[in-house]
Design a protein around this motif. Structure first.
Motif, PDB file in Angstrom:
ATOM      1  N   PHE A   4       2.780   7.209   0.365  1.00 42.05           N
ATOM      2  CA  PHE A   4       4.110   6.691   0.015  1.00 42.05           C
ATOM      3  C   PHE A   4       5.177   7.171   0.991  1.00 42.05           C
ATOM      4  N   GLU A   5       5.004   8.385   1.528  1.00 45.46           N
ATOM      5  CA  GLU A   5       5.916   8.853   2.551  1.00 45.46           C
ATOM      6  C   GLU A   5       5.750   8.014   3.827  1.00 45.46           C
ATOM      7  N   ILE A   7       4.839   4.873   3.999  1.00 45.92           N
ATOM      8  CA  ILE A   7       5.488   3.572   3.762  1.00 45.92           C
ATOM      9  C   ILE A   7       7.007   3.712   3.839  1.00 45.92           C
ATOM     10  N   ARG A   8       7.543   4.747   3.169  1.00 49.38           N
ATOM     11  CA  ARG A   8       8.995   4.927   3.161  1.00 49.38           C
ATOM     12  C   ARG A   8       9.538   5.146   4.564  1.00 49.38           C
ATOM     13  N   ARG A   9       8.829   5.965   5.354  1.00 47.71           N
ATOM     14  CA  ARG A   9       9.335   6.336   6.671  1.00 47.71           C
ATOM     15  C   ARG A   9       9.257   5.190   7.672  1.00 47.71           C
ATOM     16  N   HIS A  10       8.173   4.402   7.628  1.00 44.64           N
ATOM     17  CA  HIS A  10       7.941   3.435   8.697  1.00 44.64           C
ATOM     18  C   HIS A  10       8.111   1.968   8.292  1.00 44.64           C
ATOM     19  N   GLN A  12       9.539   0.711   4.869  1.00 49.18           N
ATOM     20  CA  GLN A  12      10.510   0.307   3.860  1.00 49.18           C
ATOM     21  C   GLN A  12      11.909   0.339   4.460  1.00 49.18           C
ATOM     22  N   ARG A  13      12.631  -0.755   4.335  1.00 54.89           N
ATOM     23  CA  ARG A  13      13.987  -0.844   4.859  1.00 54.89           C
ATOM     24  C   ARG A  13      14.732  -1.921   4.086  1.00 54.89           C
ATOM     25  N   ILE A  26       9.669  -4.581  -1.242  1.00 54.71           N
ATOM     26  CA  ILE A  26       8.815  -3.396  -1.350  1.00 54.71           C
ATOM     27  C   ILE A  26       9.325  -2.473  -2.453  1.00 54.71           C
ATOM     28  N   GLY A  27       8.391  -1.908  -3.237  1.00 55.24           N
ATOM     29  CA  GLY A  27       8.757  -0.904  -4.226  1.00 55.24           C
ATOM     30  C   GLY A  27       8.276  -1.197  -5.627  1.00 55.24           C
TER      31      GLY A  27
END
Length: 326
Positions: A4-5, A7-10, A12-13, A26-27
């Motif tokens: 999940f980190e 996905i969040r870092r690279h 998810q925007r 996403i989410g």
């Protein structure tokens, strides 16, 4: 770094402007898309596997571009407008620098086409990427493979064969090394393999210009045209001398030149048919989309695919399309 980190870092925007079809991205367990009223969904998936579709040392930014480009190309072949995509990604390890490059390539192309990432999955495993893309098309406007009719003109966009030449150069094939010369593989030629241009502007323009059947050239002109002929129950005559020829291919021996032109694959150009009375509209669609198209043959009622030389004589060819299981 956990899933999940990662996905969040690279990946998810915030949704970019122009993503009105995406109700929820996403989410959550699913994304929610809302096509335009009265439109049909167009959906396609493509997988890229290390060692089969790309080399282990590929530039991750180029790989991100290509993973989305090959799917956008499928939408282009249907005359569909992109809405969004999902990404399923298997990684041997989570390398931040590599993932940042992949995301840059992916999102740079996504932004050009207003096609946001809306979901997907990540896991540890042999490197491969699977993209599913969603688009929309008005009923009756899709450019289907079964729509070609006898008498139609056959067109191809851009040029074919350069991606295959670049691939053979990277493989170290003697004839490819000789053709590319002492300067080696130039940036433009390599980009034809690693950063193909999906012809979505052309596909959208063709859908309203009288085009009938279309397919994107992913596995080679021989096999991909064959898919249209089989689905439509027709044949075709293609004039080899009318096929647009890239300068780099002129240096090849004839057999290798034809192999690249007709069976190379990875071109992601559009091959399509249209009745002769639509020629002016097809030319206007070409100009409007800033994408060159060339008329290279004709659909025939008699089955089979004939290759003709400049004098109209049959040319026997043994070229075959790419086979993922060969």
């Amino acid at each position: 770094m956990g899933e999940f980190e990662l996905i969040r870092r690279h990946f998810q925007r915030p949704l970019p402007a122009g993503s009105g079809a995406v109700v929820l991205g996403i989410g959550d367990d699913c994304a929610l898309l809302q096509p335009s009223p009265g439109h049909q969904l167009a959906i396609s998936s493509d997988m890229l596997v290390e060692g089969r579709h790309f080399f282990a040392d590929v530039d991750p930014e180029a790989l991100g571009h290509k993973a989305l480009a090959v799917n956008l190309s499928d939408l282009a072949a249907m005359g569909a407008r992109p809405l969004g995509f999902t990404l399923a990604l298997a990684l041997p390890q989570a390398d931040n620098d590599w993932l940042a490059g992949l995301a840059r390539g992916l999102f740079a192309l996504a932004d050009v086409h207003a096609c946001p990432l809306v979901g997907g999955d990540t896991t540890r495993g042999p490197l491969n990427l699977c993209v599913t893309v969603f688009g929309e098309v008005a009923p009756g406007q899709a450019l289907r493979r079964d729509a070609a009719r006898a008498g139609d003109d056959v067109y191809v966009s851009g040029r074919t064969g350069e991606a295959r030449l670049a691939l053979e150069h990277l493989r170290g094939t003697g004839w490819a090394l000789a053709a590319t010369g002492a300067a080696g593989l130039n940036t433009d030629l390599r980009a034809r393999l690693e950063r193909p241009t999906p012809r979505n502007a052309l596909g959208l323009a063709l859908a309203g210009a009288g085009a009938r059947a279309a397919i994107d050239l992913s596995d080679g002109l021989v096999g991909d045209l064959g898919h249209i002929l089989q689905a439509s129950g027709v044949g075709a005559e293609v004039r080899i001398h009318d096929l647009p020829l890239a300068p780099a291919l002129r240096e090849l021996p004839l057999a290798q030149r034809l192999e690249c032109l007709l069976a190379g694959g990875d071109d992601y150009e559009l091959l399509f048919t249209a009745p002769p009375e639509a020629r002016a509209r097809i030319e206007a669609a070409s100009v409007r989309s800033a994408t060159p198209v060339t008329r290279v043959g004709q659909i025939t009622a008699a089955p089979g695919l004939r290759w003709l030389d400049a004098e109209g004589r049959d040319v026997p060819l043994a070229a075959r399309s790419f086979d993922h299981f060969a």
